[in-house]
Design an enzyme around this catalytic site. Structure first.
Site, mmCIF file in Angstrom:
data_model
loop_
_atom_site.group_PDB
_atom_site.id
_atom_site.type_symbol
_atom_site.label_atom_id
_atom_site.label_comp_id
_atom_site.label_asym_id
_atom_site.label_seq_id
_atom_site.Cartn_x
_atom_site.Cartn_y
_atom_site.Cartn_z
ATOM 1 N N ASP A 102 0.855 -1.183 0.000
ATOM 2 C CA ASP A 102 0.000 0.000 0.000
ATOM 3 C C ASP A 102 0.891 1.233 0.000
ATOM 4 O OD1 ASP A 102 -2.501 1.397 0.229
ATOM 5 O OD2 ASP A 102 -3.246 -0.293 1.389
ATOM 6 N N ASP A 210 -3.067 4.739 -2.362
ATOM 7 C CA ASP A 210 -4.174 5.279 -1.584
ATOM 8 C C ASP A 210 -4.534 6.690 -2.054
ATOM 9 O OD1 ASP A 210 -5.818 4.818 0.931
ATOM 10 O OD2 ASP A 210 -4.857 6.707 1.449
ATOM 11 N N GLU A 269 -6.331 4.046 -6.037
ATOM 12 C CA GLU A 269 -7.624 4.303 -5.403
ATOM 13 C C GLU A 269 -7.990 5.759 -5.675
ATOM 14 O OE1 GLU A 269 -9.679 4.105 -0.978
ATOM 15 O OE2 GLU A 269 -7.777 5.110 -1.292
ATOM 16 N N HIS A 342 -11.045 -2.776 3.078
ATOM 17 C CA HIS A 342 -10.949 -2.381 4.485
ATOM 18 C C HIS A 342 -11.828 -1.182 4.823
ATOM 19 C CE1 HIS A 342 -8.190 0.143 2.276
ATOM 20 N NE2 HIS A 342 -8.160 0.981 3.293
ATOM 21 N N ASP A 343 -12.387 -0.512 3.818
ATOM 22 C CA ASP A 343 -13.228 0.666 4.029
ATOM 23 C C ASP A 343 -14.710 0.405 3.789
ATOM 24 O OD1 ASP A 343 -11.142 2.392 4.706
ATOM 25 O OD2 ASP A 343 -10.766 2.950 2.618
#
Length: 569
Positions: A102, A210, A269, A342-343
């Site tokens: 990440d 991210d 993302e 994860h969100d």
């Protein structure tokens, strides 16, 4: 249309996301770690995935569970050591899988040495590595309304915090401990590139980036349209997919990846990204990214008040959204496919039925997603059909976004019970409960008290219970992944949406070089019927989550949450 012989490797790959804090705890401290991940790599090999994506393991104060990084080239001791990471990487490669890190570089932690220097004085050489501005006139610093812009943070409240040392404000689109890096400064970009090369030299196979489309802000920092109490406004149009974002990402590609041997994966993302944007970001000729994460389909159940004001999903809206992206990126660019991360809350609880039709809805939703054109992402526990958790009180929650929202909403006069109900449905902690390995006290996660409580349903919903059950959710995911690996039509075939106006049935065709697939799924808890081309009556059933997919004269009769795949050659 991509020809199969020339298709990039990731068109037939499946990615598995690991949230290290919640995957497996080897030390008994209640927090997952790298050794724990390594000990369960055979689960991933058994599933058949090609790439492991690790959520952040870097040194961090953990204000946002590791998405606030204080050292990009160190492993946080809570997860282990750099040696533990090297072993995980080697063991992943030994099993024929790649490992993706990440990359969180829109912002750092306020404890990163860069920010510590930046805030130390107005003339520090790193002052311009972050976004600093004086108080807005005619206000004095610290007064309500003195923030340089009216932008609201993603985590509630203003996106500016006053730093007492210099009397100026710094920008943080997320938590106040996550100051935004200033990508206008070429020194910042060079430092990020150097860090990325360091990880690639170590053997890492790429990056999930991210909120990477937020790195280019409008330098004028204009106010946004007022949206909430206290005069806060929507700054999103001024920092999302900003004026130099393509330039910055193209530079990253040149400086980090060009000329380097290896097969890498880059996925960005991108909140609010449109399909028009995505075509640019993922057009191979432009040299930017392999694919993007978009949020259109996981916003369809957001009500007027946003994600914490959920509304029922209209399946026709979902088909229109996913179908639009399939069409838009058919000849240029590439899709990423996901329900969970994860969100996001657990899909079987969100769009399925996690009670009566738990197995059927989990497998039906998986079937629909995985056979689209694009690279599927499996979030840990999704392959088991893990569900949302029954959080009893706000004290059971850990996520900064949820806790901030609860506090702000209750202070604004909302009913605490209704706020908690929304958090149970949509909060990020649903995705972060420990992985359910077996029926033991802590679900096999570890010996210590987990940092976030294990879902009580682990006594029956766990990996050990599914490994030897051919009808399990786990084995259905294995079969879907195998189809992508073995049938070129799944990886790169054309996509045609069917029955766009049917309120409960999701159906489409894939085709390539004379091979056709029909995918049909009833995404509802009652029996449904629909019509397809009678040519499918006698086609081979290659996958089903029920006894059979029944078609007679083109008429399809579907049990609740039944899904099947048929093939014509």
């Amino acid at each position: 249309m991509t020809d199969q012989p020339n298709a990039p490797w990731w068109t037939s790959a499946v990615v598995y996301q690991v949230y290290p804090r919640s995957f497996a705890d080897s030390t008994g401290d209640g927090i997952g770690d790298l050794v724990g991940i390594t000990s369960h790599l055979d689960h991933l090999r058994r599933l058949g995935v090609d790439v492991v994506w690790l959520s952040p393991i870097y040194l961090s104060p953990q204000a946002d569970n590791g998405y606030d990084i204080s050292d990009y080239q160190a492993v946080d001791p809570v997860f282990g050591t750099l040696e533990d990471f090297d072993r995980l990487l080697a063991e992943t490669h030994a099993r024929g899988m790649r490992l993706v890190m990440d990359l969180v570089v829109n912002h750092s932690s306020d404890e990163h040495p860069w920010f510590v220097e930046s805030r130390s004085s107005k003339d520090n050489p790193k002052r311009d590595w972050y976004w600093w501005r004086p108080a807005r006139e005619p206000f004095a610093a610290g007064e309500p309304g003195a923030e340089p812009t009216n932008w609201e943070s993603f985590f509630s409240g203003p996106s500016w915090t006053l730093d007492e040392t210099t009397g100026e404000y710094y920008l943080h689109l997320f938590d106040r401990k996550q100051p935004d890096l200033n990508w206008e400064n070429p020194e910042v970009r060079a430092a990020v590139h150097e860090m990325m090369r360091w990880w690639l030299d170590r053997g890492v196979d790429g990056f999930r980036m991210d909120v990477i489309n937020l790195i280019s802000k409008d330098p004028a920092l204009p106010d946004g349209a007022t949206t909430g109490a206290g005069g806060l406004g929507n700054g999103f149009p001024h920092y999302a997919t900003g004026p130099r974002v393509h330039e910055f990402i193209q530079e990253m590609r040149r400086e980090v990846f060009d000329g380097r041997e290896g097969a890498f994966l880059t996925v960005g993302e991108m909140p609010g990204v449109t399909w028009e944007d995505a075509r640019l970001f993922t057009d191979p000729a432009r040299g930017e990214l392999d694919m993007v994460f978009q949020f259109e389909h996981v916003s369809l159940d957001h009500g007027p008040g946003g994600k914490f004001d959920p509304k029922p999903l209209d399946l026709r809206d979902l088909k229109a959204s996913l179908g639009r992206w399939q069409t838009a990126l058919a000849d240029t660019g590439w899709n990423s496919l996901y329900w969970n991360n994860h969100d996001q809350p657990r899909v079987v609880s969100r769009f399925g039925d996690d009670d009566r039709w738990w197995r059927e809805s989990a497998t039906a939703l998986a079937t629909v997603l995985h056979l689209h054109r694009g690279t599927p992402y499996v979030y840990q526990g999704e392959e088991l059909g893990m569900t949302n958790a029954p959080f009893a009180t706000v004290d059971d929650l850990r996520d900064v976004e949820s806790l901030n929202h609860y506090r702000a909403s209750v202070e604004a006069g909302q009913d605490p019970g209704e706020v908690l109900k929304a958090l149970r449905a949509m909060g990020r902690d649903n995705a972060r409960t420990p992985m359910q390995w077996d029926a033991s006290a802590n679900a096999g996660f570890g010996d210590g008290t987990p940092w976030l409580a294990v879902n009580p349903n682990h006594e029956w919903l766990n990996a050990a219970a599914q490994y030897d059950d051919p009808r399990s959710v786990f084995h259905h995911y294995r079969a879907l992944i195998e189809l992508r690996h073995t049938l070129p039509v799944v990886a790169v075939g054309d996509f045609t949406m069917l029955l766009a106006d049917h309120p409960h049935v999701y159906a489409y065709e894939r085709s390539l070089d004379g091979t056709r697939l029909l995918v049909v799924a009833n995404l509802h808890g009652t029996e449904q019927t629909c019509e397809v081309d009678p040519v499918w009556d006698d086609a081979d059933v290659v996958l089903t989550n029920s006894e059979q997919g029944r078609i007679e004269g083109g008429r399809v009769a579907l049990r609740p949450w039944e899904a099947f795949v048929r093939r014509l050659s």
